[in-house]
Write an enzyme that holds these catalytic residues in place. Sequence first.
Site, short mmCIF file in Angstrom:
data_model
loop_
_atom_site.label_atom_id
_atom_site.label_comp_id
_atom_site.label_asym_id
_atom_site.label_seq_id
_atom_site.Cartn_x
_atom_site.Cartn_y
_atom_site.Cartn_z
CG HIS A 53 -2.06 0.91 1.15
ND1 HIS A 53 -2.04 2.21 1.62
CD2 HIS A 53 -3.30 0.71 0.65
CE1 HIS A 53 -3.22 2.76 1.43
NE2 HIS A 53 -4.00 1.87 0.85
CB ILE A 59 0.30 6.32 1.92
CG1 ILE A 59 -0.76 5.55 1.12
CG2 ILE A 59 1.07 7.28 1.02
CD1 ILE A 59 -1.86 6.44 0.54
N GLY A 62 -6.04 4.09 5.32
CA GLY A 62 -7.00 4.78 6.18
C GLY A 62 -7.59 3.88 7.25
CB VAL A 63 -8.69 0.32 7.38
CG1 VAL A 63 -9.81 0.43 6.39
CG2 VAL A 63 -7.50 -0.38 6.78
CD GLU A 67 -8.59 -1.23 15.29
OE1 GLU A 67 -8.47 -1.70 16.45
OE2 GLU A 67 -9.69 -1.17 14.71
#
Length: 147
Positions: A53, A59, A62-63, A67
């Site tokens: 990713h 980067i 977003g998850v 979290e």
Amino acid sequence: MTDQLPYDVAVIKEILPHRSPFLFVDRVVKINYGENIAAEKDLSPDEWFFSGHFPGKPIVPGVIVSEALAQTSGLLLGLTLRTKGREQADLFLANLTIKFVTPAKPGETIRLAAALKKTYGKMFLFEVAANVLNRRIAKGTLILAVD
């Protein structure tokens, strides 16, 4: 538990059930029990999620940021309950509304912030934000609920 900040990962593991590779808080640097908390996550270039990713331009997903913010919120509840001599109940993420502004990258440290805004029985509403230095990564709200 010591009252000496920062709280390190040993104290964090006393509160949260998460373990590697799904523990995304390295230390608690500030806390006003029952109100707000600031924590940090160091982003090692070797983090498992960077390889896919995205290859060549990694980067933080977003998850993962979401979290980390949920875990930070859970730490605020758990550490607050501990000061009152109470045990933390199992929590789960019930709702999440996050706006992502800029990505975090390998080698950076994300500053995670959560403020408890409202309690609805067994549900807890937080305002959350993630920053790298003076750069906003994400901001929003989330709800944790007692299982």
